[in-house]
Design an enzyme around this catalytic site. Structure first.
Site, PDB file in Angstrom:
ATOM      1  CG  PHE A  80      19.606 -37.433   9.512  1.00  0.00           C
ATOM      2  CD1 PHE A  80      19.849 -36.692   8.166  1.00  0.00           C
ATOM      3  CD2 PHE A  80      20.667 -38.369   9.980  1.00  0.00           C
ATOM      4  CE1 PHE A  80      20.861 -37.102   7.450  1.00  0.00           C
ATOM      5  CE2 PHE A  80      21.486 -38.952   9.050  1.00  0.00           C
ATOM      6  CZ  PHE A  80      21.751 -38.386   8.020  1.00  0.00           C
ATOM      7  CB  SER A 124      16.346 -27.116   4.714  1.00  0.00           C
ATOM      8  OG  SER A 124      15.220 -26.966   3.532  1.00  0.00           O
ATOM      9  CE1 TYR A 149      12.198 -29.063   8.447  1.00  0.00           C
ATOM     10  CE2 TYR A 149      12.182 -27.676   6.477  1.00  0.00           C
ATOM     11  CZ  TYR A 149      12.421 -28.581   7.170  1.00  0.00           C
ATOM     12  OH  TYR A 149      13.811 -29.536   6.816  1.00  0.00           O
ATOM     13  CE  LYS A 153      15.686 -28.906   9.438  1.00  0.00           C
ATOM     14  NZ  LYS A 153      16.330 -30.182  10.250  1.00  0.00           N
ATOM     15  CG  ASN A 179      13.862 -29.983  -3.904  1.00  0.00           C
ATOM     16  OD1 ASN A 179      14.425 -28.708  -3.840  1.00  0.00           O
ATOM     17  ND2 ASN A 179      12.538 -29.757  -3.952  1.00  0.00           N
ATOM     18  CG  ASP A 295       5.850 -23.844  -4.474  1.00  0.00           C
ATOM     19  OD1 ASP A 295       6.077 -24.000  -3.323  1.00  0.00           O
ATOM     20  OD2 ASP A 295       5.141 -24.479  -5.054  1.00  0.00           O
TER      21      ASP A 295
END
Ligand code: NAD
Ligand code: UD1
Length: 338
Positions: A80, A124, A149, A153, A179, A295
């Protein structure tokens, strides 16, 4: 199994330590506390009635990780540890690449030197490209990430796929979270973001408790039923149980596998606010604000593969997520500092 949990003092890690213990595994945590408090593990131990062994240290310290693996006879790793703020990663990309990539590679080194062959990685939904159709299956296109970020990943997934391919005995599970929200129903552990929250659920609960004046709804002109963004929210306890399922899967598979951890259902911002008000009996003042850059209108998972192959399904409802977030928030308005 004896499980090395990197970043185990964090939000998802602490909930996973509880579920691992309750499933009969022994979590051993390494965390540098850069975004967490050791109290999360004391509280997790209180929930499951068993101490959780904790090492304060950095995953990039290969010697320390090897020492922990050897001392505790580690069977597998859940990784994690990492930095996770999208906005911070845009402002400070290099610490993100350094921490997230180097910790993953250091862990692979330590596993190689000590003969540990199994690892679960926290990835993610942000690795999926924006031009996919919904729901997102694990074979949907990845890449074109919109922030550093997300790229970390994407790159860590590739490093771990190559790590798996280099030895036929290795087994890697890449879990793509949608989420994660909510908290343990006990109200003892939960999420406490530093400063102003970026994510919806902590912003709603901090507004409800009076720490924030008003929730800004980022855009109400999306092509969705009520114009606000739709996401696949998953209760953190369901997510934690997904890791227990992944450990079982690792026991009988080699190579690299990828699974979505979501519910398969979309909820809009306005629906989430209404559910929160209803479940918690509070009012959440809102105002409409411009869209947030980067978004998507809609994002939710296909959960067929995780149901079939991991034998795991999210069980908790949006109401559970709201009630448990609120229970944590009102009992711990300042997180673990209370
Ligand atoms: P978190 O910040 O609460 O937990 C991460 C933990 O890692 C923290 O306790 C931090 O102190 C520790 N850490 C960071 N770098 C470290 C290092 N080099 N060595 C040792 N410890 C280190 O975050 P979280 O929400 O629990 O997320 C856990 C993982 O899941 C992260 O990798 C995150 O990117 C990923 N993820 C989270 C979400 C989400 O919405 N929370 C979504 C998708 C993926
Ligand atoms: C964000 C990250 C994503 C990361 C995920 C972790 C961005 C662009 N994406 O995703 O990379 O993996 O968090 O959980 O930051 N909203 C509001 N007001 C707010 C906050 C959010 O209206 O104050 C809306 C957003 O516009 C979105 C929804 O709520 O429609 C969910 O937002 P958020 O919780 O930040 O999650 P994601 O955008 O999915």
């Amino acid at each position: 199994m004896n499980v090395l949990v990197t970043g185990g003092a964090g939000y998802i890690g602490s909930h996973t330590c509880v579920e691992l213990t309750e499933a009969g595994h022994t979590p051993i945590v390494i965390d540098n506390l850069s975004n967490s408090s050791p109290k999360s593990l004391e509280r997790a131990a209180e929930i499951c009635g068993r101490q959780i062994r904790f090492y304060e240290g950095d995953v990039r310290d290969v010697g320390l990780v090897e020492q922990i693996i050897t001392e505790h006879n580690i069977d597998c790793v859940i990784h994690f540890a990492g930095l996770k703020s999208v906005s911070e990663s845009v402002k400070m990309p290099l610490p993100y690449y350094r921490n997230n990539l180097e910790s993953t590679m250091a862990l692979c080194d330590a596993m190689t030197h000590t003969g540990v062959k199994k690892i679960v990685f926290s990835s993610s939904a942000t690795v999926y490209s924006a031009d996919n159709i919904m729901p997102l299956s694990e074979s949907a296109k990845t890449g074109d990430c919109t922030n550093p970020y997300g790229w970390t990943k994407y790159m860590c997934e590739q490093i771990l796929r190559d790590f798996a391919a280099a030895s036929s005995e290795r087994s890697v599970v890449l879990l793509r979270y949608f989420n994660p929200v909510g908290a343990h129903p006990s109200g003892l552990i939960g999420e406490h973001p530093n400063g102003v929250p970026n994510n919806l659920m902590p912003y709603i609960s901090q507004t409800a408790v009076g720490k924030r004046e008003c929730l800004s709804i980022f855009g109400d002109d999306y092509p969705t039923p009520d114009g606000t963004g739709v996401r696949d929210y998953i209760h953190v306890v369901d997510l934690a149980k997904g890791h227990v399922a992944a450990l079982k899967y690792l026991g009988s598979h080699t190579g690299a596998s990828v699974f979505n951890l979501g519910t398969g259902k979309g909820t809009s911002v306005r629906q989430m606010v209404a559910a929160f008000e209803q479940a918690c009996g509070v009012t959440v003042p809102c105002k409409t604000a411009p869209r947030r850059a980067g978004d998507l209108a809609v994002c939710y998972a296909s959960v067929d593969k995780s149901a079939c192959e991991l034998d795991w399904k999210a069980e908790k409802t949006i109401e559970d997520m709201c009630r448990d977030s609120w229970n944590w928030q009102k009992n711990n308005p300042n997180g673990y500092d209370d």
